[in-house]
Design an enzyme around this catalytic site. Structure first.
Site, mmCIF file in Angstrom:
data_model
loop_
_atom_site.group_PDB
_atom_site.id
_atom_site.type_symbol
_atom_site.label_atom_id
_atom_site.label_comp_id
_atom_site.label_asym_id
_atom_site.label_seq_id
_atom_site.Cartn_x
_atom_site.Cartn_y
_atom_site.Cartn_z
ATOM 1 N N GLY A 1 10.666 -7.073 -5.294
ATOM 2 C CA GLY A 1 9.350 -7.591 -4.923
ATOM 3 C C GLY A 1 8.257 -7.139 -5.876
ATOM 4 O O GLY A 1 8.489 -6.343 -6.789
ATOM 5 N N ALA A 2 7.027 -7.642 -5.637
ATOM 6 C CA ALA A 2 5.899 -7.332 -6.514
ATOM 7 C C ALA A 2 5.643 -5.830 -6.553
ATOM 8 O O ALA A 2 5.441 -5.253 -7.629
ATOM 9 C CB ALA A 2 4.645 -8.069 -6.023
ATOM 10 N N VAL A 3 5.658 -5.182 -5.384
ATOM 11 C CA VAL A 3 5.405 -3.740 -5.344
ATOM 12 C C VAL A 3 6.618 -2.964 -5.829
ATOM 13 O O VAL A 3 6.491 -1.992 -6.582
ATOM 14 C CB VAL A 3 5.004 -3.301 -3.916
ATOM 15 C CG1 VAL A 3 4.911 -1.780 -3.822
ATOM 16 C CG2 VAL A 3 3.671 -3.934 -3.518
ATOM 17 N N CYS B 1 -3.431 -1.519 0.832
ATOM 18 C CA CYS B 1 -4.011 -1.491 -0.516
ATOM 19 C C CYS B 1 -5.538 -1.428 -0.503
ATOM 20 O O CYS B 1 -6.142 -0.622 -1.212
ATOM 21 C CB CYS B 1 -3.545 -2.709 -1.305
ATOM 22 S SG CYS B 1 -3.589 -4.262 -0.389
ATOM 23 N N GLN C 1 -9.998 -9.869 -2.846
ATOM 24 C CA GLN C 1 -8.625 -9.404 -2.997
ATOM 25 C C GLN C 1 -7.736 -10.378 -3.766
ATOM 26 O O GLN C 1 -7.789 -11.595 -3.571
ATOM 27 C CB GLN C 1 -8.028 -9.109 -1.603
ATOM 28 C CG GLN C 1 -8.745 -7.955 -0.907
ATOM 29 C CD GLN C 1 -8.126 -7.527 0.417
ATOM 30 O OE1 GLN C 1 -8.823 -7.423 1.409
ATOM 31 N NE2 GLN C 1 -6.836 -7.273 0.433
ATOM 32 N N LYS D 1 -6.848 -3.129 9.747
ATOM 33 C CA LYS D 1 -6.206 -2.064 8.979
ATOM 34 C C LYS D 1 -7.269 -1.224 8.270
ATOM 35 O O LYS D 1 -7.215 0.002 8.278
ATOM 36 C CB LYS D 1 -5.268 -2.655 7.918
ATOM 37 C CG LYS D 1 -3.955 -3.220 8.432
ATOM 38 C CD LYS D 1 -3.155 -3.761 7.227
ATOM 39 C CE LYS D 1 -2.355 -4.990 7.567
ATOM 40 N NZ LYS D 1 -1.886 -5.729 6.375
ATOM 41 N N ARG E 1 -9.496 -13.425 0.380
ATOM 42 C CA ARG E 1 -8.514 -13.619 -0.693
ATOM 43 C C ARG E 1 -9.144 -14.495 -1.776
ATOM 44 O O ARG E 1 -9.764 -15.525 -1.470
ATOM 45 C CB ARG E 1 -7.269 -14.309 -0.137
ATOM 46 C CG ARG E 1 -6.135 -14.395 -1.129
ATOM 47 C CD ARG E 1 -5.419 -13.093 -1.342
ATOM 48 N NE ARG E 1 -4.556 -12.741 -0.211
ATOM 49 C CZ ARG E 1 -3.989 -11.544 -0.087
ATOM 50 N NH1 ARG E 1 -4.155 -10.600 -0.996
ATOM 51 N NH2 ARG E 1 -3.228 -11.290 0.971
ATOM 52 N N HIS F 1 -7.863 -5.490 -6.485
ATOM 53 C CA HIS F 1 -8.828 -5.800 -5.435
ATOM 54 C C HIS F 1 -10.182 -5.220 -5.837
ATOM 55 O O HIS F 1 -10.247 -4.112 -6.386
ATOM 56 C CB HIS F 1 -8.426 -5.153 -4.103
ATOM 57 C CG HIS F 1 -7.167 -5.697 -3.508
ATOM 58 N ND1 HIS F 1 -6.623 -6.925 -3.848
ATOM 59 C CD2 HIS F 1 -6.338 -5.169 -2.559
ATOM 60 C CE1 HIS F 1 -5.526 -7.119 -3.140
ATOM 61 N NE2 HIS F 1 -5.327 -6.081 -2.354
#
Lengths: 348, 348
Positions: B16-18, B132, B159, B223, B245, B252
């Site tokens: 994945g991206a992370v 994040c 973001q 969050k 977004r 971000h």
């Protein structure tokens, strides 16, 4: 003054991003135009433009251009307005100026018709059209200020490149294509044409709109602070602004946090006030993911509001998400709307 | 525990991206890896990945995968963490979880090392990596809270799409190209993969990140509110958030308004505190148009702060513009940084 009257209208800056929208809006609204004079800098003179099926040639704006003009819509930059608006007034024209040149001048009404239409009556030849990001915010806040009282505004903006003109839209377009092609990005214009450094806007965000002032705020931020107070006749209103340019072409969005004076106000109260307000469309339903976006608001004259929420820690605090086409309500439509109110009320 | 020790590290969600950024960061930081186990869903199993010049094959994550693992970095979605993190802990691994699965659980430390490193010591097998957008904000606010006191935070975010994974970046890329070609935009993923409606992100802004909650806030906004209070040990801190977004790939940005407790604080005081703070880079000079942007912060581990201004109406109010790579400090780097602190302090 009845609608059977017709007017000689001049548009100064007719080839610019706002000027083009002024022509479209005059046509869409069927404004009673007797004769239309299209004016511009010498550089754009000679450009041909179609209005109501007729091809018109843009002429260089000079003092004499305003002979016999009833209403002159200016949107060719502050320096053009500074030199030519007084010439137009001297020749009997009413000037509706979309630049920052006269906005804070004491005897110049700064008008968003939904908020302070009555100020128009006291004009002395020039009426100023506020900054785009200010207009949509005060249009959304006025019904709340009026019913609930307003103590404080903290706004962060999400602004389209077209606010910096057609060249800025071209820059976003060419940089975006270069990025997608894996090429280097060339920045020649944004954040501010006249400033020393230029940074890419494609797939980026620039926290600078207009030049920095001595206090560390940008001129755009100070416009939102000072113009909001003037339009709302609230010289003591606490307004804090952060203005950011983003990679989209049309519509400004704003995350607006307010504190109202009244206690115990509910989200439904706020929504009801917005639903009844002129020029405002409430688009707000989390259950169906309904909220306005820059793309959804583009090419429309209304101001759209969504994401209405009450602060979880502060009985007086509310969040709003305010979106509008920066070239229409933020510029061309607000100017033509002022002209409509002038004509309807005999305030010419 | 000295640096001569080496560890068996598992990365769950390695494709994945992370996950990709976790591998890059482990390599860049020369983390003492004895053996690296790359794990994923069955769908991505078999993918080949290069780490320190060696080609590794990604395996399907199962309970048994965690036998002999010392440290497991999870970033494969909340449901994977919920089912497999306890299995990893049962087998003796320390889990550093980048999903929202355990962040608000009472006995799970939620850690940004610059803010609350000491919380790590009390872990019971799982340490949570915050959201994040929360991480970069609390990293910037902690030095101010610590010296000036902090009463209130109002944040509007800008973001990047990569926060929604590699597919979201692909969607921005393909929609942007379609827009530039004058074609219709196809939206299949954003704002939220699992939600009912999808809207274009290219040349647009979407005021929804994650699902709407019953109170009208999105989960992303909640969050930021709840995690900030937990990380800062400030359960009463007033935090208000609007999350948006935007059409850029990485980093971000946040427009953060704060009220500090202390009176008479100057912009220079705030800048000095940020200059001395760990993990923070102050990039702030209006005279030279110096401020961070998503593009300038990308691929860097620091949190960048600019546009520091004092509220013109409120002695306690300050604005900050906070930018950081959402995949690095916002995810992979913060997780690896936690692992580094665990190892350095013998908290395994």
């Amino acid at each position: 003054m009845s609608q059977s009257h017709t007017y000689t209208v001049a548009v100064v800056g007719a080839t610019g991003a706002v000027g083009q929208k002024m022509l479209e809006t005059l046509e869409d609204r069927n404004f009673p135009v007797h004769e239309l004079k299209l004016l511009s800098s010498s550089r754009s003179a000679g450009t041909k433009v179609v209005f109501k099926g007729q091809t018109l040639v843009v002429e260089e704006a000079k003092p004499e251009s305003f002979e016999n003009v009833d209403i002159a819509l200016f949107s060719a930059g502050g320096s053009v307005s500074k030199s030519l608006a007084p010439e137009a007034v001297k020749r009997g024209a009413l000037v509706i100026d979309n630049t920052s040149a006269y906005r804070m001048a004491e005897h110049v009404p700064l008008v968003v018709p939904e908020v302070n239409e009555a100020d128009i009556e006291h004009h002395q030849g020039i009426i100023a059209n506020p900054n785009c990001s200010t207009i949509q915010m005060v249009a959304a806040l006025e019904p709340l200020r009026n019913s609930l009282g307003l103590n404080r505004v903290i706004v962060s903006t999400y602004q389209a490149v077209s606010g910096a003109g057609n060249e800025a839209s071209e820059e976003l377009r060419s940089q975006s294509q270069a990025f997608l092609n894996g090429e280097d990005l060339e920045a020649n214009l944004l954040p501010v044409k006249g400033d020393q450094n230029h940074y890419p806007i494609a797939f980026n965000a620039l926290p600078q709109i207009d030049l920095f002032q001595e206090n560390g705020y940008t001129f755009e931020e100070m416009k939102m602070i000072n113009e909001t107070r003037k339009i709302m006749h609230s010289p003591e209103l606490a307004v804090a602004a952060t203005c950011v340019r983003l990679p989209f072409f049309t519509s400004h969005a704003e995350s607006v946090y307010i504190e109202v004076e009244k206690s115990g106000v509910s989200v439904d109260d706020v929504k009801q006030l917005l639903t009844n307000a002129p020029g405002i469309v409430l688009e707000d339903d989390p259950a169906t993911q309904a909220y306005p976006t820059p793309l959804s608001a583009a090419e429309k004259r209304d101001v759209f509001v969504g994401r209405v929420r009450k602060d979880l820690d502060n009985d007086h605090g509310f969040h709003l998400w305010v979106v509008s086409d920066n070239l229409l309500k933020g510029a061309a439509w607000n100017s033509v709307q002022i002209a409509e109110r002038v004509v309807a009320n005999g305030w010419l």
